[in-house]
Design an enzyme around this catalytic site. Structure first.
Site, mmCIF file in Angstrom:
data_model
loop_
_atom_site.group_PDB
_atom_site.id
_atom_site.type_symbol
_atom_site.label_atom_id
_atom_site.label_comp_id
_atom_site.label_asym_id
_atom_site.label_seq_id
_atom_site.Cartn_x
_atom_site.Cartn_y
_atom_site.Cartn_z
ATOM 1 N N VAL A 335 -8.073 11.997 15.565
ATOM 2 C CA VAL A 335 -7.017 10.985 15.442
ATOM 3 C C VAL A 335 -7.533 9.621 15.864
ATOM 4 O O VAL A 335 -7.217 8.588 15.253
ATOM 5 C CB VAL A 335 -5.783 11.394 16.270
ATOM 6 C CG1 VAL A 335 -4.776 10.253 16.345
ATOM 7 C CG2 VAL A 335 -5.134 12.630 15.678
ATOM 8 N N ALA A 336 -8.358 9.607 16.922
ATOM 9 C CA ALA A 336 -8.906 8.339 17.399
ATOM 10 C C ALA A 336 -9.860 7.732 16.382
ATOM 11 O O ALA A 336 -9.916 6.509 16.209
ATOM 12 C CB ALA A 336 -9.624 8.551 18.727
ATOM 13 N N GLU A 340 -5.500 5.756 10.576
ATOM 14 C CA GLU A 340 -4.511 6.385 9.689
ATOM 15 C C GLU A 340 -3.808 5.396 8.776
ATOM 16 O O GLU A 340 -3.429 5.730 7.654
ATOM 17 C CB GLU A 340 -3.467 7.147 10.522
ATOM 18 C CG GLU A 340 -3.962 8.423 11.166
ATOM 19 C CD GLU A 340 -4.654 8.180 12.498
ATOM 20 O OE1 GLU A 340 -5.057 9.159 13.129
ATOM 21 O OE2 GLU A 340 -4.798 7.004 12.894
ATOM 22 N N ASP A 382 -15.889 -14.416 -24.533
ATOM 23 C CA ASP A 382 -15.841 -14.886 -25.922
ATOM 24 C C ASP A 382 -15.674 -16.395 -25.919
ATOM 25 O O ASP A 382 -15.193 -16.975 -24.943
ATOM 26 C CB ASP A 382 -14.642 -14.257 -26.655
ATOM 27 C CG ASP A 382 -14.849 -12.777 -26.912
ATOM 28 O OD1 ASP A 382 -15.979 -12.380 -27.204
ATOM 29 O OD2 ASP A 382 -13.868 -12.025 -26.805
ATOM 30 N N ASP A 710 -11.285 -8.965 -27.482
ATOM 31 C CA ASP A 710 -9.988 -8.936 -28.141
ATOM 32 C C ASP A 710 -9.961 -7.967 -29.309
ATOM 33 O O ASP A 710 -8.989 -7.274 -29.529
ATOM 34 C CB ASP A 710 -9.572 -10.346 -28.605
ATOM 35 C CG ASP A 710 -10.653 -11.031 -29.420
ATOM 36 O OD1 ASP A 710 -11.665 -10.374 -29.763
ATOM 37 O OD2 ASP A 710 -10.498 -12.233 -29.722
ATOM 38 N N ASP A 714 -14.639 -4.530 -29.696
ATOM 39 C CA ASP A 714 -15.005 -4.989 -28.350
ATOM 40 C C ASP A 714 -14.692 -3.933 -27.299
ATOM 41 O O ASP A 714 -15.198 -4.005 -26.174
ATOM 42 C CB ASP A 714 -14.227 -6.266 -27.987
ATOM 43 C CG ASP A 714 -14.698 -7.467 -28.777
ATOM 44 O OD1 ASP A 714 -15.839 -7.439 -29.254
ATOM 45 O OD2 ASP A 714 -13.915 -8.425 -28.913
ATOM 46 N N ASN A 776 -10.518 1.637 16.391
ATOM 47 C CA ASN A 776 -10.686 3.087 16.384
ATOM 48 C C ASN A 776 -11.947 3.517 17.128
ATOM 49 O O ASN A 776 -11.956 4.550 17.808
ATOM 50 C CB ASN A 776 -10.705 3.616 14.949
ATOM 51 C CG ASN A 776 -9.319 3.694 14.338
ATOM 52 O OD1 ASN A 776 -8.902 2.789 13.617
ATOM 53 N ND2 ASN A 776 -8.595 4.757 14.639
ATOM 54 N N GLU A 779 -11.120 3.570 20.638
ATOM 55 C CA GLU A 779 -10.375 4.768 20.999
ATOM 56 C C GLU A 779 -11.308 5.972 21.153
ATOM 57 O O GLU A 779 -11.166 6.778 22.090
ATOM 58 C CB GLU A 779 -9.309 5.054 19.939
ATOM 59 C CG GLU A 779 -8.200 4.008 19.881
ATOM 60 C CD GLU A 779 -7.319 4.188 18.653
ATOM 61 O OE1 GLU A 779 -7.284 5.304 18.108
ATOM 62 O OE2 GLU A 779 -6.669 3.204 18.231
ATOM 63 N N ASN A 816 -2.396 3.786 16.344
ATOM 64 C CA ASN A 816 -2.967 3.640 14.999
ATOM 65 C C ASN A 816 -1.915 3.356 13.936
ATOM 66 O O ASN A 816 -2.157 2.592 12.996
ATOM 67 C CB ASN A 816 -3.744 4.899 14.615
ATOM 68 C CG ASN A 816 -5.017 5.059 15.426
ATOM 69 O OD1 ASN A 816 -5.401 4.149 16.163
ATOM 70 N ND2 ASN A 816 -5.665 6.204 15.301
ATOM 71 N N ASP A 820 -1.026 -0.872 15.539
ATOM 72 C CA ASP A 820 -2.157 -1.407 14.770
ATOM 73 C C ASP A 820 -1.757 -1.859 13.372
ATOM 74 O O ASP A 820 -2.328 -2.791 12.830
ATOM 75 C CB ASP A 820 -3.249 -0.338 14.633
ATOM 76 C CG ASP A 820 -4.208 -0.368 15.808
ATOM 77 O OD1 ASP A 820 -3.940 -1.132 16.747
ATOM 78 O OD2 ASP A 820 -5.204 0.371 15.775
#
Length: 995
Positions: A335-336, A340, A382, A710, A714, A776, A779, A816, A820
């Protein structure tokens, strides 16, 4: 397509004895025969009409057309099968970051189950796997957000298609009706006129001076003449003179055709079908995010394994609870390590960029394409319509007595006649100019109309012819020659290279006069006299050479030249023209077949130089692209001199720059081609396949290439380019489907503006990546060193065994996902810096997160972990900096307070980091308050942190306790050191950069 001919007897119908189902089956077989088994160009038009059961004089009835529409389906190209909504939603989970979080969710769930199974009777525990539920809920919210934003981008593209839905003229119920092109069915009779787009494939029934531009299908730059006569042998697509094809446009004349193929059963549809198997490649940003995700995943796995092995060796696992604690540690590390909110924030930032681009006429179909365009190092464009206005303009008029320039550009009939040297135009020169433009506007099938909006103009017919009409209006030559009425015409053909009309002079007893225009060298060969100073005299060899020299000079200056001539016939009867053949009744059978009599002894009066003017705003856009280190490459089917002239006017090449032709490209091997494309910026007389060669060559050299297109042919080059750009106005549906971006205004300047926006978005992505990842990493270091140094810091209770994590997984999730997320999102809309287009483009091999950024991330992460653990240590007995006031508390109560301190310090450290992360080198105090959204986000994060500390039920959920006022001073003081440390590092980095 083979040489078999439709057998009328095999396709004949007797509706009065056939059941309805048999009739429908027969019609389907008839169309399939026309499309697959036979060539309508080799079949008589009446037999084709009979096969499709339609009367060419009245067309289909409304009821019959509706029945066929239900049977054959709408006349539209089938796009790739739509992706189901559920599948689009599930695609949002296809991300390595998501996979890592799902693994963490599974571990957390297993830990909860083990704890439940092994819990002592009556022991309290979590009723639900809270950690697992929170992670899953966040992933679902992120997926919903990504799905909704991509749906909005698709809606923008669909809205553009609906706004430009085409209509066509068909013969139904015995009268001409205008209907939606999608409602056209096999057997419909198309009524074609100048300026129309051919809505389906068809066999010509009738044509009058009909010319069709088929460049979008065959690559042929010159309009092709069409006649309904049956061909005597099978021909290549571009040589089927009695067929019309979907997506092409009528530049001259009128015609009627019976529809033989609609939708995917057209030549355009066959090409469109080939493109659908091509897979899209991931953009550089997508590749980089995958790379970062893998690094984070591997790193957290290594750290977790190292920590768990160390714990197993040093302390061992003595019980199930030790295993549970170890699994929770792994969850905390995962998780750290994982930001997320990154995927959701990235989606929102890109979506906001898409919306801003749409407001500036650039419709981006995929969110991640925004960043790719911002990284473009080459823009291949073009010429016609993108770099130029697609408005042919007469700039020069050269007559025997002199030369003048016409001011004004485009189709607005606004401008003046001025001399080349700026002096007054002599009367004799002006009169000759009026005669020249008068001849050009009479020998002409173009038409200029006022647009629906005031001040706008619409053209009908060939742009070159309309340019002569505009020039005549500017000088009022049209009014001077308004008394001439057309009597007959000898149309222009690519073989004749000239056009003549016979007119009747209403002010001179109805006498006839011939007016002609054409290629100067060709028209000159039919002239034996010249109009000079208001009189006609013999054309000398010196005159002839002077005219040819002028043609060469104007061609070198990239003008397209057209000569004009006339001939007074001194009679009011066509039959009395010398050399005219008549039948026994004295009637003229077909005057268009008697050009040799009409176009003899012409009087040369002058020539015009025509150019398609550059868009006024493009030169500045090209200059801006050059400052940004982006090469602008012009690719056109025009003459090399024309291409070089336009390119030099726009600043793409120097005045003496040259263009490379398609034939020269074909003669090169791969190494020679790569060398040429690295140096040459103008390509002329190229076919669509050359575009693909150029793009692939540029990509081999490490460029991120944008390519405009176009026409149908092409599409492969547009599809292969890193960022394919389709024209919203002139582009075909096939090309729009192949492109990643559509220009609603067909303007090169819009591409450069999109590049600027893309760079700004990329800068902001780097800002919030620096912020999120450093947070992170902080963390991860906090958890890692908190476990490794637990005994030194007082985190571990000396009387207990097992692992004690410094911060709970739910606390890390709160940081997170909530505290954050808001600052990161605000950084995603940070104002664009002034120097965004003053630096070189990012190379394809460059990382989004480069070595310098990783340095920032690790440095800030270490500082953040240090201040967090110091703050926790101050509230734990047995630590290095223990506050003795906590000695009276038990270890469990100390841990709750210490975790709350560490939790809060980490939050504030990341908020100070948000301020510092807006630049790698620039001080955070420069433009400190320029982003009001960031300060609002910081305020929101502080409020959320107060709630989690002072709301009782959140105390229980997140393991926090209310903090006294003095503790807040400690939190803010320690967290502020992150900003101080960042500023110190930036000072040293700036000093090193100067050296």
């Amino acid at each position: 397509m083979d040489d078999r001919i439709i057998d009328p007897s095999a396709l004949s119908r007797e509706p009065h004895v056939e059941p309805e189902d048999a009739k429908e089956t027969q019609e389907v077989k008839a169309q399939q025969a026309l499309l697959n088994d036979v060539d309508p160009s080799l079949t008589d038009a009446d037999q084709v009409a009979q096969a499709l059961n339609v009367d060419p004089r009245t067309g289909l009835s409304s009821d019959e057309a509706k029945r066929r529409l239900d049977k054959f389906g709408p006349n539209e190209l089938a796009s790739a099968p739509p992706v189901p909504k559920w599948k689009k939603f599930l695609q949002q989970f296809q991300d390595p970051l998501v996979y890592l979080l799902l693994a963490a969710t599974a571990i957390s769930l297993v830990a909860w189950i083990i704890e439940k199974v092994n819990a002592a009777p009556g022991a309290e525990g979590e009723a639900l796997p809270f950690d697992s539920i929170v992670i899953v809920l966040i992933l679902i919210v992120n997926a919903i957000l990504g799905y909704m934003q991509e749906a909005k981008a698709e809606e923008a593209v669909n809205a553009l298609s609906e706004m430009t839905a085409p209509t066509s003229n068909v013969l139904r119920n015995g009268r001409v009706e205008r209907i939606n092109t999608t409602d056209i069915v096999p057997g419909d009779i198309l009524v074609l006129g100048e300026g129309d787009t051919v809505p389906a494939d068809g066999r010509l029934l009738a044509a009058a001076s009909l010319r069709i531009a088929e460049a979008s299908l065959t690559g042929e730059s010159v309009p092709v003449g069409k006649k309904p006569a049956t061909l005597d042998s099978a021909k290549a697509l571009g040589d089927r003179a009695n067929m019309v094809f979907n997506g092409t446009s009528v530049t001259q004349g009128t015609g009627r055709a019976i529809v033989t193929g609609t939708g995917m059963n057209t030549q355009v549809g066959k090409i469109a079908d080939l493109l659908q198997s091509t897979e899209d490649e991931a953009t550089p940003l997508q590749k980089e995010m995958n790379h970062v995700s893998k690094i984070l995943g591997i790193a957290v796995c290594i750290i977790a394994v190292v920590v768990l092995l160390a714990l197993a060796v040093l302390e061992g696992f003595h019980s199930v609870h030790d295993v549970i604690d170890s699994l929770l540690l792994a969850v905390s590390l995962a998780v750290a390590a994982v930001p997320e909110g990154l995927a959701a924030i990235l989606t929102v930032v890109l979506a906001l960029g898409v919306q801003r681009m749409a407001a500036h006429h650039a419709i981006v179909k995929k969110l991640h394409s925004v960043e790719t365009l911002g990284s473009a190092s080459v823009i291949c464009s073009d010429k016609t319509g993108t770099l130029t206005r697609n408005e042919m303009t007469v700039e020069r008029v050269v007559v025997p007595s002199g030369e003048v320039e016409l001011t004004g550009t485009g189709y607005a009939p606004e401008g003046d006649m001025v001399s080349i040297d700026g002096s007054a135009v002599p009367e004799n020169v002006a009169n000759e100019v009026l005669a020249t433009l008068g001849a050009g506007t009479l020998a002409n099938d173009g038409e200029l109309r006022a647009g629906e909006k005031p001040g706008t103009w619409e053209i009908v017919g060939d742009p070159t012819e309309v340019s002569l009409v505009v020039a005549a209006r500017k000088t009022h030559a049209d009014k001077k020659f308004a008394h001439f009425d057309r009597v007959a015409e000898i149309p222009f053909t690519s073989e004749r290279k000239r056009m003549s009309v016979i007119t009747r002079n209403a002010t001179d007893a109805g006498k006839l006069t011939v007016f002609a225009k054409g290629a100067p060298d060709v028209l000159l060969s039919y002239c034996d006299r010249i109009y000079v100073n208001g009189a006609i005299r013999k054309l000398t060899e010196g005159d002839r050479q002077d005219i040819l020299d002028t043609v060469e000079r104007l061609s070198r200056e990239a003008y397209r030249t057209l000569g004009e001539a006339f001939r007074p016939l001194e009679t009011d009867s066509l039959a009395q023209i010398p050399g005219i053949r008549t039948n026994s009744a004295g009637d003229i059978s077909d005057i268009s077949e008697q050009a040799e009599a009409i176009e003899a002894h012409l009087v040369w009066c002058g020539m015009v130089g025509i150019i398609d003017p550059p868009r006024t705003e493009v030169r500045d856009a090209v200059a801006e692209a050059h400052r940004a280190g982006i090469r602008t490459v012009m690719i056109t089917g025009d003459h090399p001199l024309t291409a070089a002239r336009i390119a030099s006017d726009l600043g793409i090449i120097a005045k003496d720059g040259k263009a490379l032709t398609g034939d020269e490209l074909d003669a090169m091997d791969e190494a020679q081609l790569d060398k040429a494309t690295s140096e040459v910026s103008v390509y002329a007389r190229v076919a669509p396949e050359h575009k693909l060669k150029i793009v692939e060559s540029l990509q081999r050299q490490g460029n991120i290439a944008a390519m405009t297109g176009d026409g149908v042919n092409d599409a492969p080059a547009v599809k292969s380019a890193d960022i394919g750009v389709a024209m919203g106005i002139t582009g075909t549906e096939v090309t729009k489907q192949s492109a990643k971006m559509i220009l609603a205004d067909d303007n090169f300047s819009t591409i450069v503006a999109a590049v600027r926006e893309g760079r700004g978005i990329f800068d902001n992505i780097r800002k919030f990546l620096r912020y999120l990842l450093s947070s992170n990493v902080g963390e991860v270091f906090t958890v890692f060193f908190g476990v490794v140094l637990a005994g030194w810091l007082g985190i571990k209770n000396p009387e207990s065994v097992g692992v004690t994590v410094p911060l709970l997984a739910t606390q890390l999730l709160w940081i997170n996902l909530l505290t954050d997320a808001a600052p990161a999102l605000a950084m995603g809309v940070d104002p664009m810096t002034e120097d965004v287009m003053n630096r070189k483009p990012r190379k394809l091999t460059d990382r989004v997160i480069d070595g310098a950024m990783w340095g920032d991330i690790v440095y800030i992460g270490i500082i953040m972990a240090a201040v967090t653990l110091i703050g926790m240590d101050m509230h734990l007995t047995g630590g290095l900096f223990t506050d003795r006031s906590v000695d009276a508390m038990g270890h469990d109560a100390q841990m709750v307070e210490a975790r709350t301190m560490g939790f809060t310090i980490l939050v504030f450290a990341q908020l100070f980091n948000a301020i510092a992360s807006r630049s790698h080198l620039q001080s955070a105090f420069v433009g400190l308050f320029s982003n009001k959204w960031l300060w609002g986000a910081i305020g929101l994060s502080i409020v959320l942190q107060l709630l989690v500390i002072y709301v009782p039920f959140l105390n229980t959920a997140f393991g926090t306790t209310p903090l006294p006022p003095m503790a807040w001073l400690e939190c803010i003081g320690l967290a502020f050191f992150v900003l101080v440390a960042s500023e110190i590092r930036k000072i040293f980095l700036r000093m090193r950069a100067k050296k």
